[in-house]
Design a protein around this motif. Structure first.
Motif, short mmCIF file in Angstrom:
data_model
loop_
_atom_site.label_atom_id
_atom_site.label_comp_id
_atom_site.label_asym_id
_atom_site.label_seq_id
_atom_site.Cartn_x
_atom_site.Cartn_y
_atom_site.Cartn_z
N ASP A 1 0.82 -1.23 0.00
CA ASP A 1 0.00 0.00 0.00
C ASP A 1 0.84 1.27 0.00
O ASP A 1 0.49 2.28 0.62
CB ASP A 1 -0.95 0.03 1.20
N VAL A 2 1.97 1.24 -0.70
CA VAL A 2 2.82 2.42 -0.78
C VAL A 2 2.17 3.42 -1.74
O VAL A 2 2.08 3.18 -2.94
CB VAL A 2 4.24 2.05 -1.23
N ALA A 3 1.70 4.52 -1.20
CA ALA A 3 0.99 5.56 -1.95
C ALA A 3 1.11 6.86 -1.18
O ALA A 3 1.31 6.86 0.04
CB ALA A 3 -0.48 5.17 -2.15
N PRO A 4 0.99 8.00 -1.86
CA PRO A 4 1.16 9.29 -1.19
C PRO A 4 0.23 9.50 0.00
O PRO A 4 0.61 10.19 0.96
CB PRO A 4 0.87 10.30 -2.30
N ILE A 5 -0.94 8.90 -0.02
CA ILE A 5 -1.87 9.06 1.10
C ILE A 5 -1.26 8.55 2.40
O ILE A 5 -1.61 8.98 3.49
CB ILE A 5 -3.21 8.34 0.79
N TYR A 6 -0.29 7.64 2.27
CA TYR A 6 0.36 7.05 3.44
C TYR A 6 1.82 7.52 3.56
O TYR A 6 2.66 6.78 4.09
CB TYR A 6 0.30 5.54 3.36
N GLU A 7 2.12 8.70 3.10
CA GLU A 7 3.50 9.19 3.13
C GLU A 7 4.08 9.18 4.53
O GLU A 7 5.22 8.75 4.75
CB GLU A 7 3.55 10.61 2.56
N ARG A 8 3.31 9.62 5.51
CA ARG A 8 3.80 9.65 6.89
C ARG A 8 4.08 8.24 7.39
O ARG A 8 5.08 7.99 8.09
CB ARG A 8 2.77 10.33 7.79
N HIS A 9 3.22 7.31 7.05
CA HIS A 9 3.38 5.93 7.50
C HIS A 9 4.63 5.29 6.88
O HIS A 9 5.39 4.61 7.57
CB HIS A 9 2.14 5.11 7.12
N VAL A 10 4.83 5.53 5.59
CA VAL A 10 6.00 4.97 4.92
C VAL A 10 7.27 5.53 5.57
O VAL A 10 8.23 4.79 5.83
CB VAL A 10 5.97 5.28 3.41
N ALA A 11 7.28 6.82 5.86
CA ALA A 11 8.45 7.44 6.48
C ALA A 11 8.72 6.83 7.86
O ALA A 11 9.89 6.63 8.24
CB ALA A 11 8.24 8.95 6.60
N GLN A 12 7.66 6.53 8.60
CA GLN A 12 7.86 5.95 9.93
C GLN A 12 8.40 4.53 9.85
O GLN A 12 9.28 4.13 10.63
CB GLN A 12 6.56 5.97 10.74
N PHE A 13 7.89 3.75 8.91
CA PHE A 13 8.46 2.42 8.71
C PHE A 13 9.94 2.51 8.36
O PHE A 13 10.76 1.75 8.87
CB PHE A 13 7.71 1.67 7.61
N THR A 14 10.27 3.44 7.45
CA THR A 14 11.66 3.59 7.03
C THR A 14 12.55 3.96 8.20
O THR A 14 13.62 3.36 8.40
CB THR A 14 11.77 4.66 5.93
N SER A 15 12.14 4.95 8.98
CA SER A 15 12.99 5.41 10.09
C SER A 15 13.14 4.33 11.16
O SER A 15 14.17 4.28 11.85
CB SER A 15 12.39 6.68 10.70
N THR A 16 12.16 3.46 11.30
CA THR A 16 12.23 2.39 12.31
C THR A 16 13.07 1.21 11.84
O THR A 16 13.89 0.67 12.59
CB THR A 16 10.82 1.91 12.67
N LEU A 17 12.88 0.79 10.58
CA LEU A 17 13.49 -0.45 10.12
C LEU A 17 14.82 -0.26 9.40
O LEU A 17 15.66 -1.16 9.41
CB LEU A 17 12.51 -1.19 9.21
N ALA A 18 15.03 0.89 8.76
CA ALA A 18 16.28 1.10 8.02
C ALA A 18 17.51 0.95 8.92
O ALA A 18 18.53 0.40 8.48
CB ALA A 18 16.27 2.46 7.32
N PRO A 19 17.49 1.43 10.17
CA PRO A 19 18.67 1.21 11.01
C PRO A 19 18.96 -0.27 11.26
O PRO A 19 20.11 -0.64 11.57
CB PRO A 19 18.30 1.92 12.33
N LEU A 20 17.96 -1.13 11.10
CA LEU A 20 18.14 -2.56 11.31
C LEU A 20 18.53 -3.29 10.03
O LEU A 20 19.40 -4.17 10.06
CB LEU A 20 16.84 -3.17 11.85
N ILE A 21 17.89 -2.94 8.90
CA ILE A 21 18.08 -3.73 7.68
C ILE A 21 18.40 -2.88 6.45
O ILE A 21 18.39 -3.39 5.32
CB ILE A 21 16.85 -4.62 7.41
N GLY A 22 18.68 -1.61 6.63
CA GLY A 22 19.03 -0.76 5.49
C GLY A 22 17.90 -0.65 4.49
O GLY A 22 16.74 -0.48 4.87
#
Length: 253
Positions: A20-41
């Protein structure tokens, strides 16, 4: 078509996919990225909906799309608008009408696949090589049909199937099963059971924006951390060679 398993040491890997990656969920995508990227890039896949609920991607979405391209290792096509416009059924009732591919005829299925690829190419510079049907209900979007539009693997709940008939078994955690919270909790528990007993399957952590609104992010983070502590490495499906066109068989001379 004869199906064959993909050779892989399932005890050492796992994958993460954000639907469900879509602009309506921009904030949600950013939060997933900031949480998981430090773990798995960037070893995560982004399943992009090019026309969420009828709203096509536009120039104002470019910054969001550029971040997705930079922060996620794979881009997959996730339907065209995600919502079912024709008919109804038990999947529609459970999934709040988000089983887009159900109820489509051949012509409508082809149009949505073609338009989806056209839009992704416009904004990401290339078409998707993989497909994830909303709610995993493919309708008429079979591997053979997807291959005509440049997509050579499709991700389901329990397996990935390629255009040449190979299969990669998955054991999937999914929290966004339904608007009914109890079913979301069951989705996680069933993932735990699969992880324990389906040893010949690749663990797959499946994320949706609404997981954040429902308070599941801590459990998601713990699940990914647990997989890493078990010695597993995150992988991208396309790093396994999935997404490549079907190769013609050599003929004897």
């Amino acid at each position: 078509m004869m199906s064959e398993p993909i050779t892989l040491d399932y005890s050492r890997v796992f994958c993460v996919m954000l639907h469900d990656v879509a602009p309506i969920y921009e904030r949600h995508v950013a939060q997933f990225t900031s949480t998981l990227a430090p773990l798995i890039g960037n070893q995560m896949s982004a399943a992009v909906v090019p026309c969420w609920d009828g709203e096509e991607l536009t120039e104002k979405d470019r910054p969001f799309l550029e971040r997705v391209k930079a922060e996620y290792g794979n881009i997959q096509l996730h339907g065209f608008e995600h919502f079912r416009r024709k008919g109804s059924g038990w999947v529609s009732r459970i999934a709040d009408g988000k089983d887009e591919m159900n109820g489509l005829d051949d012509a409508e299925t082809d149009w949505r696949l073609a338009e989806g690829q056209k839009i992704l190419t416009r904004w990401f510079g290339e078409p998707a090589r993989g497909f994830i049907a909303p709610t995993y209900n493919i309708g008429l979007a079979t591997p053979e049909r997807l291959a005509r539009f440049g997509m050579h693997y499709t991700v389901g709940y329990k397996r990935v199937i390629t255009s040449d008939g190979q299969q990669l078994p998955l054991s999937s955690w999914i929290w966004d099963v339904s608007p009914i919270r109890f079913l979301c909790l069951l989705g996680y528990r069933y993932g735990q059971l699969q992880y324990r007993f389906r040893r010949q399957a690749c663990p797959c952590v499946v994320l949706h924006p609404l997981d954040l609104d429902r308070g599941f992010l801590p459990q998601i983070e713990r699940t990914v951390t647990r997989l890493l502590r078990a010695g597993r490495q995150p992988i991208l499906l396309e790093s396994l060679g999935l997404g490549q066109p079907l190769q013609p068989k050599a003929t004897a001379v």
